[in-house]
Enzyme design. Structure first.
Site, PDB file in Angstrom:
ATOM      1  N   ASP A   1       0.855  -1.187   0.000  1.00  0.00           N
ATOM      2  CA  ASP A   1       0.000   0.000   0.000  1.00  0.00           C
ATOM      3  C   ASP A   1       0.889   1.234   0.000  1.00  0.00           C
ATOM      4  OD1 ASP A   1      -2.362   1.580   0.222  1.00  0.00           O
ATOM      5  OD2 ASP A   1      -2.006   1.794   2.367  1.00  0.00           O
ATOM      6  N   SER A   2       0.276   2.371  -0.295  1.00  0.00           N
ATOM      7  CA  SER A   2       1.013   3.628  -0.254  1.00  0.00           C
ATOM      8  C   SER A   2       1.367   4.032   1.176  1.00  0.00           C
ATOM      9  CB  SER A   2       0.189   4.735  -0.902  1.00  0.00           C
ATOM     10  OG  SER A   2      -1.074   4.819  -0.285  1.00  0.00           O
TER      11      SER A   2
ATOM     12  N   CYS B   1      -4.173  -1.173  -2.103  1.00  0.00           N
ATOM     13  CA  CYS B   1      -4.248   0.273  -2.313  1.00  0.00           C
ATOM     14  C   CYS B   1      -5.195   0.481  -3.480  1.00  0.00           C
ATOM     15  CB  CYS B   1      -2.848   0.803  -2.635  1.00  0.00           C
ATOM     16  SG  CYS B   1      -2.827   2.499  -3.222  1.00  0.00           S
TER      17      CYS B   1
ATOM     18  N   GLU C   1      -6.820   8.906  10.260  1.00  0.00           N
ATOM     19  CA  GLU C   1      -5.469   8.900  10.838  1.00  0.00           C
ATOM     20  C   GLU C   1      -5.409   9.670  12.157  1.00  0.00           C
ATOM     21  OE1 GLU C   1      -2.506   9.770   7.850  1.00  0.00           O
ATOM     22  OE2 GLU C   1      -2.965   7.885   6.814  1.00  0.00           O
TER      23      GLU C   1
ATOM     24  N   CYS D   1     -11.708   2.931  -0.436  1.00  0.00           N
ATOM     25  CA  CYS D   1     -10.417   3.399   0.093  1.00  0.00           C
ATOM     26  C   CYS D   1     -10.163   2.617   1.355  1.00  0.00           C
ATOM     27  CB  CYS D   1     -10.463   4.897   0.399  1.00  0.00           C
ATOM     28  SG  CYS D   1      -9.021   5.498   1.324  1.00  0.00           S
TER      29      CYS D   1
ATOM     30  N   HIS E   1      -8.750   3.284   4.042  1.00  0.00           N
ATOM     31  CA  HIS E   1      -8.939   3.975   5.313  1.00  0.00           C
ATOM     32  C   HIS E   1     -10.397   3.947   5.788  1.00  0.00           C
ATOM     33  CE1 HIS E   1      -4.974   5.724   4.645  1.00  0.00           C
ATOM     34  NE2 HIS E   1      -5.011   6.305   5.814  1.00  0.00           N
TER      35      HIS E   1
END
Lengths: 264, 264
Positions: free
Chosen positions: B12-13, B75, B153, B183, B185
């Site tokens: 993943d990034s 990702c 985050e 996504c 996240h």
């Protein structure tokens, strides 16, 4: 070419530095400005000092091709952790945004200054150190505010949502009398930030302070552009040139020409 | 080494892909997992396909050193725009998160699917195209939600603020019956997202769908780890290894070992 007719190079990790470009333009209408936004590697604010220095060096070498008389680092993260890397890479004097912002805040502050910025800028302690050098004993409270950048880029700068975010971040800064906007995106949120901290707190915009410092430096060195100078701007980005233009218009509050795509 | 005992590479990034790592771990407890988070170049979601492909290729070449039996691109941005670059760089089969997510959504949807993700994923049209291939005529409405990543985050995943953000983004998706969390996240915000869209909308988590697809692929090719396999994890990042650990714990919902810093 006489140094007075050379351009000023301006460099940021992305679009935020345009608030500094705008302040420079207002303060120095005759100067030619060359702007580089490193949009392929944005944001710098969440990266380590080593990585930021590597990126900053490449960007500075690109600006060096224009033989600038001054390089303004319009990026708080680079100013905080990587000015030496920029200074190594260009012959011109280099001006960051941290020292002018800290000078303005230290001159205005009562006894307690707040500093807000990206995680990278706050973690670096650069504003905290610059303030301590100017006013030992000054109380400084710093806080990273990572949601402010996407809020500014979305254009969500007014109303309940950004105010709620600002209140949440700034609640920890109670008791300050002066607040440094230590990220170039934050002037777009100045309204809700001011509302969150209340009228007794003075906001210091590093972009404005840096434009003042740049004007003073050019005058001191006798290299300001003559009145009636070009006053032009050239914009370069490292990725997504097409989406840069509408964002740039939001940050500058006026339309800009097309940005050219470059590979560092 | 028999392929069954080779690790699964996950890439993943940054930290978001850990929701996929978590789903893989729950579904495949015996597998050895090697995770790479390209934290020096995160986020990919705001970059062009060319730049994302370049970064993805370097990351894939790093994972190739572990001789993986399967590479999972955890990702959405890379899955959307750069799977060919990954496939060029590793010998193993490559599985992205877009196709499994689209399969799950197309199987479950009534007549109108919403897709949310980063600007890069949405701009790519990858989910829209994958859904159209499976169910021509299905109505799809897509929306980029750039504030969701910093909210996740920060750990601001409950309460008024994230709900307000979710409502603002998701108001444009009225009428959908299924919503793809496009996504990695976003599973952390599933609670407020569900509240914003209401109980009549089914959420599809691409991470869970991808873990299912990975399990099916290993079974089909006869290369699943034997029961009682290592079940270990190795974590690598390209920047800020020290701040990765607390974030990783939030994304995985449990403590993890230290991440090792690597330069691609």
């Amino acid at each position: 070419m006489a140094a007075s007719r050379s351009p000023i190079g301006v460099f940021d990790s992305g679009v935020g530095g345009l608030t500094v470009l705008g302040a420079l333009r207002r303060r120095l209408p005759d100067e030619e400005l060359v702007y580089l936004g490193d949009t392929a590697r944005v944001p710098y604010g969440t990266r380590s000092a080593e990585v930021v220095s590597r990126y900053a060096e490449r960007a500075a070498r690109f600006l060096a091709r224009f033989d600038p008389k001054l390089v303004v680092v319009a990026c708080n993260t680079v100013s905080a952790v990587a000015l030496p890397a920029v200074e190594r890479s260009v012959a011109a004097p280099v001006l960051g945004v941290v020292e002018p912002g800290a000078t303005a805040a230290a001159g205005r502050a009562g006894g307690h200054v707040g500093v807000i910025g990206t995680p990278g800028t706050i973690r670096s302690g650069a504003y905290q150190a610059a303030l301590a050098r100017r006013r030992p004993g000054l109380r400084v409270t710093a806080r990273a505010c990572p949601l402010f950048v996407p809020l500014a880029e979305e254009g969500w700068t007014d109303g309940e949502l950004p105010l709620l975010v600002a209140r949440r971040y700034l609640a920890e800064l109670s008791g300050i009398d002066t607040l440094v906007l230590g990220c170039t995106h934050y002037p777009l949120l100045a309204g809700v930030i001011a509302e969150a901290v209340g009228p007794s707190v003075a906001l210091v915009d590093s972009a404005e302070a840096t434009a003042e410092a740049a004007a003073a430096l050019l005058l001191r060195q006798g290299i300001a552009a003559p009145a009636g100078g070009a006053g032009t701007e050239r914009l370069y980005v490292t990725d997504l040139a097409e989406s840069f233009e509408p964002l740039a218009a939001r940050f500058l509050g006026r339309r800009v020409g097309a940005a050219e795509l470059v590979d560092l």
